[in-house]
Design a protein around this motif. Structure first.
Motif, mmCIF file in Angstrom:
data_model
loop_
_atom_site.group_PDB
_atom_site.id
_atom_site.type_symbol
_atom_site.label_atom_id
_atom_site.label_comp_id
_atom_site.label_asym_id
_atom_site.label_seq_id
_atom_site.Cartn_x
_atom_site.Cartn_y
_atom_site.Cartn_z
ATOM 1 N N LEU A 376 35.218 52.807 52.286
ATOM 2 C CA LEU A 376 35.942 53.374 53.415
ATOM 3 C C LEU A 376 37.114 54.223 52.932
ATOM 4 O O LEU A 376 37.773 53.880 51.939
ATOM 5 C CB LEU A 376 36.467 52.252 54.319
ATOM 6 N N PRO A 377 37.404 55.310 53.614
ATOM 7 C CA PRO A 377 38.581 56.118 53.236
ATOM 8 C C PRO A 377 39.867 55.440 53.699
ATOM 9 O O PRO A 377 39.870 54.623 54.626
ATOM 10 C CB PRO A 377 38.341 57.433 53.981
ATOM 11 N N TYR A 378 40.959 55.788 53.049
ATOM 12 C CA TYR A 378 42.276 55.301 53.465
ATOM 13 C C TYR A 378 42.757 56.149 54.645
ATOM 14 O O TYR A 378 42.708 57.385 54.598
ATOM 15 C CB TYR A 378 43.265 55.388 52.313
ATOM 16 N N THR A 379 43.221 55.492 55.692
ATOM 17 C CA THR A 379 43.742 56.185 56.876
ATOM 18 C C THR A 379 45.155 55.666 57.161
ATOM 19 O O THR A 379 45.372 54.863 58.078
ATOM 20 C CB THR A 379 42.828 55.937 58.090
ATOM 21 N N PRO A 380 46.109 56.084 56.369
ATOM 22 C CA PRO A 380 47.472 55.574 56.542
ATOM 23 C C PRO A 380 48.153 56.180 57.771
ATOM 24 O O PRO A 380 47.665 57.136 58.385
ATOM 25 C CB PRO A 380 48.155 56.018 55.251
ATOM 26 N N SER A 381 49.292 55.611 58.118
ATOM 27 C CA SER A 381 50.126 56.124 59.202
ATOM 28 C C SER A 381 51.579 56.129 58.742
ATOM 29 O O SER A 381 51.963 55.365 57.852
ATOM 30 C CB SER A 381 49.977 55.254 60.456
ATOM 31 N N ALA A 382 52.379 56.998 59.339
ATOM 32 C CA ALA A 382 53.795 57.121 58.962
ATOM 33 C C ALA A 382 54.604 57.539 60.176
ATOM 34 O O ALA A 382 54.089 58.204 61.087
ATOM 35 C CB ALA A 382 53.962 58.144 57.834
ATOM 36 N N GLN A 383 55.828 57.112 60.180
ATOM 37 C CA GLN A 383 56.755 57.546 61.229
ATOM 38 C C GLN A 383 58.125 57.780 60.610
ATOM 39 O O GLN A 383 58.513 57.099 59.658
ATOM 40 C CB GLN A 383 56.847 56.517 62.349
ATOM 41 N N GLY A 392 70.980 69.056 59.047
ATOM 42 C CA GLY A 392 71.826 68.230 58.211
ATOM 43 C C GLY A 392 71.544 66.748 58.349
ATOM 44 O O GLY A 392 72.129 65.936 57.627
ATOM 45 N N THR A 393 70.641 66.354 59.263
ATOM 46 C CA THR A 393 70.299 64.945 59.439
ATOM 47 C C THR A 393 69.400 64.487 58.300
ATOM 48 O O THR A 393 68.444 65.173 57.927
ATOM 49 C CB THR A 393 69.586 64.740 60.792
ATOM 50 N N ALA A 394 69.702 63.323 57.759
ATOM 51 C CA ALA A 394 68.874 62.742 56.699
ATOM 52 C C ALA A 394 67.736 61.952 57.340
ATOM 53 O O ALA A 394 67.943 61.174 58.270
ATOM 54 C CB ALA A 394 69.703 61.840 55.799
ATOM 55 N N ILE A 395 66.530 62.146 56.831
ATOM 56 C CA ILE A 395 65.335 61.515 57.390
ATOM 57 C C ILE A 395 64.639 60.709 56.294
ATOM 58 O O ILE A 395 64.445 61.207 55.173
ATOM 59 C CB ILE A 395 64.371 62.569 57.968
ATOM 60 N N SER A 396 64.274 59.478 56.598
ATOM 61 C CA SER A 396 63.422 58.667 55.720
ATOM 62 C C SER A 396 62.157 58.294 56.502
ATOM 63 O O SER A 396 62.040 58.615 57.686
ATOM 64 C CB SER A 396 64.163 57.419 55.237
ATOM 65 N N GLY A 435 59.168 51.030 53.580
ATOM 66 C CA GLY A 435 60.115 51.113 54.680
ATOM 67 C C GLY A 435 61.350 51.881 54.287
ATOM 68 O O GLY A 435 61.914 51.661 53.200
ATOM 69 N N ALA A 436 61.795 52.777 55.152
ATOM 70 C CA ALA A 436 62.971 53.621 54.894
ATOM 71 C C ALA A 436 62.863 54.276 53.523
ATOM 72 O O ALA A 436 63.799 54.287 52.736
ATOM 73 C CB ALA A 436 64.250 52.802 55.006
ATOM 74 N N ALA A 437 61.687 54.799 53.225
ATOM 75 C CA ALA A 437 61.422 55.373 51.904
ATOM 76 C C ALA A 437 61.484 56.886 51.977
ATOM 77 O O ALA A 437 61.254 57.502 53.018
ATOM 78 C CB ALA A 437 60.056 54.932 51.406
ATOM 79 N N GLY A 438 61.796 57.489 50.819
ATOM 80 C CA GLY A 438 61.925 58.932 50.765
ATOM 81 C C GLY A 438 63.225 59.378 51.428
ATOM 82 O O GLY A 438 63.853 58.637 52.195
ATOM 83 N N SER A 439 63.633 60.556 51.163
ATOM 84 C CA SER A 439 64.866 61.078 51.760
ATOM 85 C C SER A 439 64.765 62.590 51.866
ATOM 86 O O SER A 439 64.419 63.266 50.896
ATOM 87 C CB SER A 439 66.089 60.687 50.916
ATOM 88 N N TYR A 440 65.055 63.087 53.053
ATOM 89 C CA TYR A 440 65.024 64.536 53.273
ATOM 90 C C TYR A 440 66.126 64.892 54.256
ATOM 91 O O TYR A 440 66.277 64.237 55.304
ATOM 92 C CB TYR A 440 63.672 64.958 53.828
ATOM 93 N N VAL A 441 66.902 65.914 53.909
ATOM 94 C CA VAL A 441 67.977 66.399 54.767
ATOM 95 C C VAL A 441 67.506 67.679 55.438
ATOM 96 O O VAL A 441 67.066 68.622 54.772
ATOM 97 C CB VAL A 441 69.258 66.656 53.959
ATOM 98 N N VAL A 442 67.593 67.702 56.752
ATOM 99 C CA VAL A 442 67.149 68.885 57.496
ATOM 100 C C VAL A 442 68.070 70.054 57.138
ATOM 101 O O VAL A 442 69.291 69.972 57.328
ATOM 102 C CB VAL A 442 67.181 68.614 59.007
ATOM 103 N N PRO A 443 67.531 71.128 56.598
ATOM 104 C CA PRO A 443 68.375 72.270 56.211
ATOM 105 C C PRO A 443 69.066 72.894 57.415
ATOM 106 O O PRO A 443 68.605 72.764 58.561
ATOM 107 C CB PRO A 443 67.388 73.242 55.553
ATOM 108 N N GLY A 444 70.161 73.579 57.122
ATOM 109 C CA GLY A 444 70.890 74.213 58.217
ATOM 110 C C GLY A 444 70.204 75.427 58.774
ATOM 111 O O GLY A 444 70.481 75.845 59.896
ATOM 112 N N ASN A 445 69.290 76.027 58.005
ATOM 113 C CA ASN A 445 68.630 77.243 58.486
ATOM 114 C C ASN A 445 67.287 76.970 59.151
ATOM 115 O O ASN A 445 66.524 77.892 59.405
ATOM 116 C CB ASN A 445 68.431 78.211 57.324
ATOM 117 N N VAL A 446 66.978 75.703 59.422
ATOM 118 C CA VAL A 446 65.710 75.389 60.077
ATOM 119 C C VAL A 446 65.812 75.696 61.551
ATOM 120 O O VAL A 446 66.791 75.322 62.216
ATOM 121 C CB VAL A 446 65.338 73.905 59.856
ATOM 122 N N ALA A 447 64.817 76.370 62.049
ATOM 123 C CA ALA A 447 64.819 76.717 63.460
ATOM 124 C C ALA A 447 64.593 75.484 64.300
ATOM 125 O O ALA A 447 63.938 74.524 63.886
ATOM 126 C CB ALA A 447 63.737 77.756 63.738
#
Length: 602
Positions: A376-383, A392-396, A435-447
């Motif tokens: 069977l293939p892997y069918t992961p989910s994420a939120q 400028g908001t940090a997202i995990s 859980g609460a993994a990864g880190s990304y900051v929304v750039p200021g120039n993102v529409a």
């Protein structure tokens, strides 16, 4: 006048009807007689047709060769008609080694102790293919001998025949000699004429498969002698040795059917003193093993095991994947009943996709069987940690359903035709979750609008998506530019039992640093306390951001209370530090050392 005339016509009408009826009855009688005659003629013709009766069967045995006791030498030009010998199957047995001696032909008599006039069966092997063999009975090895019959070997140099012991032979031993014509190949077998009874063996069953237990009884052997039991050939090692009792019998014994060719086989009983081999025929059936898998639908990086039954007793079973060639991927050991449970097992590699077939082959019985399963293939989910935020908001991310211990890469702008931009990574735990993994900051120039993330496992290939709604900002946002992201986990191998890193941070990073928190630079050096955050949220609600902004306005007071009441080190609230905690904010003049403690993406 009318009445007499009517009475005169009625008799004439009745007379005509009677005549018609009389004519019809006569016609029917003659028709019936004709049909009966026709059926009689047909039955006589059918009974006289050749081949319609039973064919006569010659039960005298005269057509098989010369009559018993004839001394005339058979004509060399005659083509003998003898029963074809049954091919002696090759026995493959790890318990009983097979003799490789092929020095000459052999013949066997069954029975070996007989009376005058008794019928004796003879089996022979080792002669030339299609060779004519003369059979002669001798009293001593130096006698001229008396011809009894002849036979023709089959393609394998074997044959079987029968003859009647001449009544002229007195009690004692005799020799049957087989002489191949135009060759020096000769074989002898000894027998004895006894006024007493010859040995008799009875099997409890004459049909079974390898590994079955067969009970038997015997009588007529020499008292207290050892009876050896052979499988198909006296040249092999005996499969059992059984002592006879004082009366020369075996009341009850048992034999295990050894491995051998499917079909007609034989147990041969030979007394150590009487030297009278008795053959008991046995029909060996095919083995039909079966397999049960622990799972018939499984994902890669999981273990699949199997159970089996109806293999050969005590044999090793080799397991192959998709092809019976090459090296087996696993082995299983069958017990005395030819079964094994929850044996073997191997980890499904990530390279396998779709339907796979396991092939099981018994090492000694060569009995095969197969079992198929699907990968069977892997069918992961994420939120994401938040479904909406300002630049400028940090997202995990919270993920599940990936392979255990694999590195998950986070991309933006990924599609079927574009690889996208790598913006983060993390490693899953032993359950394939994070859980609460990864880190990304929304750039200021993102529409403003939807910002889609694609999470891909580097081993399973599982793909999950997450979307964040970027809110428009009414004030300029100063977010430092972020360098191209490089995942440090790609070069690391987690130690056994060690807790895997979940944010791509290199080992030795400053303890206590919040890797998922990213600062938001305030405009014109203004403080971004709770009051300021609420004012900005009110402005967003007044703008055309719509329902997402309204939900954020309603949620900000509750988030502020929760942040103040929870420990500062709680990683679950790290993404909201930039909004609600003035102590953890920074300005655009943040030093490189400070940015290093924040983590990648700062």
């Amino acid at each position: 006048m009318n009445t007499p005339r009517l009475q005169f016509k009625r008799p004439r009408l009745k007379l005509d009807v009677a005549r018609v009826r009389q004519v019809d009855r006569r016609t029917l009688v003659w028709i019936g007689i004709g049909v009966l005659a026709l059926l009689f003629v047909i039955s006589r013709v059918v009974s006289a047709t050749p081949g319609s009766g039973s064919a006569a069967v010659d039960s005298t045995g005269a057509s098989r060769g010369h009559t018993a006791g004839s001394r005339a030498t058979p004509r060399a030009t005659a083509t003998p008609r003898t029963a074809r010998a049954k091919a002696t199957p090759v026995v493959i047995s790890g318990q009983v080694p097979i003799s490789a001696d092929t020095s000459g032909p052999i013949i066997l008599l069954n029975p070996g102790i007989v009376r005058q006039g008794a019928s004796v069966n003879l089996t022979a092997s080792g002669f030339d293919a299609r060779a004519a063999v003369d059979l002669v009975i001798l009293r001593t090895p130096t006698d001229q001998g008396q011809a009894i019959t002849f036979a023709q070997a089959d393609r394998g140099g074997s044959f079987s025949a029968s003859f009647t012991v001449p009544a002229s032979l007195s009690a004692g031993s005799f020799i049957v000699e087989a002489r191949e014509r135009n060759s020096n190949k000769v074989a002898q077998a000894s027998g004895a004429i006894d006024a007493g009874s010859s040995p008799v063996v009875k099997l409890g069953t004459q049909v079974g498969k390898a590994g079955d237990s067969v009970v038997f009884s015997a009588q007529g052997f020499t008292p207290n002698e050892t009876v050896s039991v052979y499988w198909n050939s006296l040249q092999s090692q005996p499969i059992a040795k059984i002592p006879a009792d004082g009366a020369g019998g075996v009341r009850s014994g048992s034999l295990t059917v050894p491995f051998g060719a499917v079909g007609n086989n034989a147990f041969i009983f030979l007394g150590a003193k009487s030297q009278a081999p008795i053959t008991a025929s046995f029909l060996t059936l095919s083995l039909y093993p079966s397999i049960q898998l622990s799972s018939y639908a499984i994902q890669a990086d999981n273990v699949i095991s199997f159970s089996g039954k109806d293999f050969g007793p005590g044999e090793s079973v080799a397991v192959y994947l998709n092809s019976p060639t090459g090296q087996p991927i696993a082995t299983a050991q069958a017990d005395t009943n030819g079964a094994f449970g929850s044996a073997g097992g191997f980890v499904i590699p990530f390279a396998l996709k779709g339907k796979q077939t396991l092939i099981f082959i018994g090492e000694r019985s060569r009995a095969p069987t197969t079992a198929s399963f699907d990968i069977l293939p892997y069918t992961p989910s994420a939120q994401p940690s938040t479904y909406g935020g300002l630049p400028g908001t940090a997202i995990s991310f919270y993920a599940m359903g990936f392979a255990r211990g694999e590195v998950v890469h986070i991309y933006t702008g990924h599609s079927q035709n574009a690889a996208g931009t790598l913006v983060g990574c993390f490693r899953t735990d032993n359950q394939g979750s994070a859980g609460a993994a990864g880190s990304y900051v929304v750039p200021g120039n993102v529409a403003a609008g939807k910002l889609a993330f694609t999470l891909i496992g580097n081993k399973s290939g599982g793909v999950a998506t997450a979307t964040v709604q970027v809110m428009p900002s009414s004030v300029p946002v100063q977010v430092p530019s972020q360098p191209p992201f490089t995942c440090a986990l790609d070069q690391q191998t987690p130690a056994p039992g060690a807790a895997p890193s979940t944010n791509g941070q290199a080992p030795g990073a400053t303890p206590g640093a919040a890797p998922n928190a990213a600062p938001t630079a305030p405009a014109h050096g203004a403080s971004t306390g709770p009051a300021t955050a609420r004012v900005q949220a009110t402005r967003l609600a007044a703008s055309d951001a719509g329902a997402p902004a309204l939900l954020l306005v309603l949620a900000l007071p509750l988030l502020t209370v929760m942040r103040r009441s929870s420990p500062a080190s709680d990683p679950g609230h790290a993404p909201h530090v930039a909004i609600d905690s003035p102590a953890e904010t920074t300005t655009a003049d943040t030093t490189p050392a400070q940015r290093a403690r924040v983590g990648p993406g700062a």
